[in-house]
Design a protein around this motif. Structure first.
Motif, PDB file in Angstrom:
ATOM      1  N   SER A  94       0.830  -1.212   0.000  1.00  0.00           N
ATOM      2  CA  SER A  94       0.000   0.000   0.000  1.00  0.00           C
ATOM      3  C   SER A  94       0.861   1.258   0.000  1.00  0.00           C
ATOM      4  N   MET A  95       1.917   1.241   0.812  1.00  0.00           N
ATOM      5  CA  MET A  95       2.810   2.405   0.860  1.00  0.00           C
ATOM      6  C   MET A  95       3.487   2.633  -0.488  1.00  0.00           C
ATOM      7  N   LYS A  96       3.947   1.576  -1.119  1.00  0.00           N
ATOM      8  CA  LYS A  96       4.610   1.726  -2.408  1.00  0.00           C
ATOM      9  C   LYS A  96       3.632   2.233  -3.469  1.00  0.00           C
ATOM     10  N   ALA A  97       2.396   1.739  -3.421  1.00  0.00           N
ATOM     11  CA  ALA A  97       1.381   2.210  -4.372  1.00  0.00           C
ATOM     12  C   ALA A  97       1.093   3.691  -4.160  1.00  0.00           C
ATOM     13  N   MET A  98       1.084   4.143  -2.901  1.00  0.00           N
ATOM     14  CA  MET A  98       0.824   5.556  -2.596  1.00  0.00           C
ATOM     15  C   MET A  98       1.947   6.444  -3.120  1.00  0.00           C
ATOM     16  N   VAL A  99       3.201   6.007  -2.928  1.00  0.00           N
ATOM     17  CA  VAL A  99       4.336   6.781  -3.431  1.00  0.00           C
ATOM     18  C   VAL A  99       4.339   6.790  -4.960  1.00  0.00           C
ATOM     19  N   SER A 100       4.036   5.641  -5.567  1.00  0.00           N
ATOM     20  CA  SER A 100       4.105   5.489  -7.022  1.00  0.00           C
ATOM     21  C   SER A 100       2.969   6.192  -7.755  1.00  0.00           C
ATOM     22  N   SER A 101       1.914   6.546  -7.057  1.00  0.00           N
ATOM     23  CA  SER A 101       0.775   7.194  -7.714  1.00  0.00           C
ATOM     24  C   SER A 101       0.577   8.620  -7.201  1.00  0.00           C
ATOM     25  N   TRP A 102       0.184   8.779  -5.962  1.00  0.00           N
ATOM     26  CA  TRP A 102      -0.112  10.112  -5.439  1.00  0.00           C
ATOM     27  C   TRP A 102       1.096  11.037  -5.458  1.00  0.00           C
ATOM     28  N   LEU A 103       2.233  10.550  -4.975  1.00  0.00           N
ATOM     29  CA  LEU A 103       3.406  11.426  -4.897  1.00  0.00           C
ATOM     30  C   LEU A 103       4.063  11.634  -6.259  1.00  0.00           C
ATOM     31  N   VAL A 104       3.999  10.635  -7.118  1.00  0.00           N
ATOM     32  CA  VAL A 104       4.502  10.821  -8.484  1.00  0.00           C
ATOM     33  C   VAL A 104       3.694  11.894  -9.197  1.00  0.00           C
ATOM     34  N   ASP A 105       2.364  11.829  -9.083  1.00  0.00           N
ATOM     35  CA  ASP A 105       1.507  12.845  -9.707  1.00  0.00           C
ATOM     36  C   ASP A 105       1.789  14.232  -9.144  1.00  0.00           C
ATOM     37  N   SER A 174       5.389   9.521   7.236  1.00  0.00           N
ATOM     38  CA  SER A 174       6.085  10.019   8.419  1.00  0.00           C
ATOM     39  C   SER A 174       5.765   9.175   9.641  1.00  0.00           C
ATOM     40  N   THR A 175       4.492   8.812   9.801  1.00  0.00           N
ATOM     41  CA  THR A 175       4.088   7.961  10.920  1.00  0.00           C
ATOM     42  C   THR A 175       4.733   6.587  10.809  1.00  0.00           C
ATOM     43  N   GLN A 176       4.744   6.028   9.608  1.00  0.00           N
ATOM     44  CA  GLN A 176       5.353   4.721   9.402  1.00  0.00           C
ATOM     45  C   GLN A 176       6.858   4.749   9.692  1.00  0.00           C
ATOM     46  N   LEU A 177       7.529   5.804   9.271  1.00  0.00           N
ATOM     47  CA  LEU A 177       8.966   5.905   9.467  1.00  0.00           C
ATOM     48  C   LEU A 177       9.335   6.078  10.930  1.00  0.00           C
ATOM     49  N   GLY A 178       8.634   6.964  11.620  1.00  0.00           N
ATOM     50  CA  GLY A 178       8.981   7.248  13.008  1.00  0.00           C
ATOM     51  C   GLY A 178      10.427   7.721  13.096  1.00  0.00           C
ATOM     52  N   GLU A 179      11.211   7.086  13.961  1.00  0.00           N
ATOM     53  CA  GLU A 179      12.625   7.406  14.098  1.00  0.00           C
ATOM     54  C   GLU A 179      13.520   6.328  13.500  1.00  0.00           C
ATOM     55  N   ASP A 180      12.941   5.443  12.681  1.00  0.00           N
ATOM     56  CA  ASP A 180      13.707   4.360  12.080  1.00  0.00           C
ATOM     57  C   ASP A 180      14.557   4.882  10.926  1.00  0.00           C
ATOM     58  N   SER A 181      15.445   4.021  10.465  1.00  0.00           N
ATOM     59  CA  SER A 181      16.326   4.390   9.348  1.00  0.00           C
ATOM     60  C   SER A 181      15.657   4.190   7.998  1.00  0.00           C
ATOM     61  N   TYR A 182      14.726   3.218   7.920  1.00  0.00           N
ATOM     62  CA  TYR A 182      14.060   2.895   6.661  1.00  0.00           C
ATOM     63  C   TYR A 182      12.565   2.805   6.882  1.00  0.00           C
ATOM     64  N   LEU A 183      11.822   2.868   5.780  1.00  0.00           N
ATOM     65  CA  LEU A 183      10.369   2.912   5.888  1.00  0.00           C
ATOM     66  C   LEU A 183       9.767   1.603   6.370  1.00  0.00           C
ATOM     67  N   TYR A 184      10.390   0.500   6.018  1.00  0.00           N
ATOM     68  CA  TYR A 184       9.831  -0.790   6.435  1.00  0.00           C
ATOM     69  C   TYR A 184      10.966  -1.786   6.644  1.00  0.00           C
ATOM     70  N   SER A 189      14.514  -0.840   0.745  1.00  0.00           N
ATOM     71  CA  SER A 189      13.848  -1.559  -0.339  1.00  0.00           C
ATOM     72  C   SER A 189      13.568  -0.578  -1.469  1.00  0.00           C
ATOM     73  N   SER A 190      12.877  -1.047  -2.493  1.00  0.00           N
ATOM     74  CA  SER A 190      12.527  -0.142  -3.592  1.00  0.00           C
ATOM     75  C   SER A 190      11.603   0.969  -3.117  1.00  0.00           C
ATOM     76  N   LEU A 191      10.853   0.738  -2.045  1.00  0.00           N
ATOM     77  CA  LEU A 191      10.003   1.785  -1.463  1.00  0.00           C
ATOM     78  C   LEU A 191      10.863   2.959  -1.008  1.00  0.00           C
ATOM     79  N   ASP A 192      11.979   2.672  -0.328  1.00  0.00           N
ATOM     80  CA  ASP A 192      12.884   3.743   0.099  1.00  0.00           C
ATOM     81  C   ASP A 192      13.517   4.435  -1.097  1.00  0.00           C
ATOM     82  N   ALA A 193      13.872   3.670  -2.132  1.00  0.00           N
ATOM     83  CA  ALA A 193      14.481   4.271  -3.322  1.00  0.00           C
ATOM     84  C   ALA A 193      13.514   5.253  -3.987  1.00  0.00           C
ATOM     85  N   LEU A 194      12.252   4.854  -4.117  1.00  0.00           N
ATOM     86  CA  LEU A 194      11.252   5.723  -4.734  1.00  0.00           C
ATOM     87  C   LEU A 194      10.996   6.970  -3.899  1.00  0.00           C
TER      88      LEU A 194
END
Length: 330
Positions: A94-105, A174-184, A189-194
């Motif tokens: 779901s997160m990758k789909a959101m980045v690949s669609s909403w944020l790309v647009d 932002s909520t998903q990331l919190g204080e972590d180094s990566y999103l998941y 992963s490719s989610l972080d690259a995008l």
């Protein structure tokens, strides 16, 4: 494949980034995250090509317009797969789909519609002759408006929806990331690259009046995430880049400089300088002749394209450009 070094072909470096093309930068980070050695080449002759970026090694080539893009090709062809642990996790999908669609647009909208021409001119057209760059620029604006479904009647509503979705996406990520180094998970992963590619282009290439930039700066953990990963994975002294069409003449990267920008961001300079001129090979001369023929044919084709739009459509593009602060390339 394991013994062959990969070559990533992108648009040229600018805005302190290895490339500021929204399609190219995520592929750069994907290869960096995978710790795969690769050469970085740039291609500025055909900025509207949907094949760019592409990865090549000997006889292998993965183009951007094939099978879901370069990253997906690299995964399916067994070159590198950073997502093997995440393919079946609904939250990650779901997160990758959101980045690949909403944020790309949202980024496409800001680059081509909501801001002036300076960013896209530097990213795509600064190496082209003025008439060709200008025509391709207005052709792309028309294509983006068609892609996003923008008309004179619904332009305000579409803009509101684009920014609403971007706000939702930034808040959720932002909520998903919190204080972590990566999103998941504990590795990129490719989610972080995008997402990292998106954040860097929004923060580095968009003007200070950018709505997206202001929204990102509201989330301090996203800014820290961007600064940390870019400092780790962007080369401070990028490898020399050579034109993708020729291995005859090469370019050496100048020492990088770093200057602070608002929001705690640094710019990395990687402008190439040419070596002393030498006699061109027959292969290079042949390519240059073909390039001239192609550019001439491209100019004619886009002129025909614009003429088919009709006088009213062309006038509409020019009028909209004035409203958005867009004018002809200099």
């Amino acid at each position: 494949m394991e013994e062959s070094r990969l070559t990533l072909v992108t648009t040229k470096p600018c805005f302190g980034l290895p490339t500021a093309c929204p399609d190219c930068l995520p592929v750069y980070f994907y290869l960096k995250f995978a710790r795969l050695p690769f050469d970085l080449c740039f291609h500025s002759t055909f900025p509207d090509s949907d094949q760019i970026p592409y990865v090549e090694s000997d006889s292998y080539v993965a183009y951007n317009n094939e099978n879901g893009g370069v990253i997906n090709r690299l995964r399916e062809d067994g070159i590198v797969d950073l997502d093997s642990d995440y393919h079946t996790i609904p939250e990650w999908i779901s997160m990758k789909a959101m980045v690949s669609s909403w944020l790309v647009d949202a980024l496409v909208y800001e680059l081509w519609i909501a801001s002036d021409k300076k960013s896209v001119q530097k990213i795509y057209y600064s190496d082209l002759a003025w008439p060709i760059g200008t025509i391709l620029y207005f052709k792309q604006i028309h294509a983006v408006k068609s892609q996003l479904g923008i008309t004179n009647e619904n332009a305000e509503r579409i803009e509101t929806e684009i920014y609403r979705r971007a706000s939702i996406a930034y808040g959720a990520l932002s909520t998903q990331l919190g204080e972590d180094s990566y999103l998941y998970g504990d590795r990129p992963s490719s989610l972080d690259a995008l997402f990292l590619g998106h954040l860097l282009i929004a923060l580095q290439a968009l003007p200070e009046t950018s709505v997206l930039k202001s929204k990102i700066l509201n989330f301090s953990n996203l800014v820290k995430y961007t600064e940390k990963l870019s400092a780790e994975f962007i080369d401070s002294s990028p490898e020399s880049a050579v034109p993708a069409w020729s291995k005859v003449s090469s370019f050496e990267g100048q020492p990088s400089s770093s200057t602070k920008k608002p929001g705690g961001f640094s710019n990395w300079s990687s402008k190439p300088k040419t070596k002393p001129k030498k006699e061109r090979s027959e292969e290079e001369k042949k390519f240059r002749r073909r390039a001239k023929y192609f550019l001439g044919a491209q100019l004619i084709s886009v002129l025909v394209f614009l003429s088919l739009l009709g006088g009213s459509d062309v006038g509409e593009v020019e009028y909209d450009g004035d409203d958005d602060g867009v004018d002809y390339l200099n």
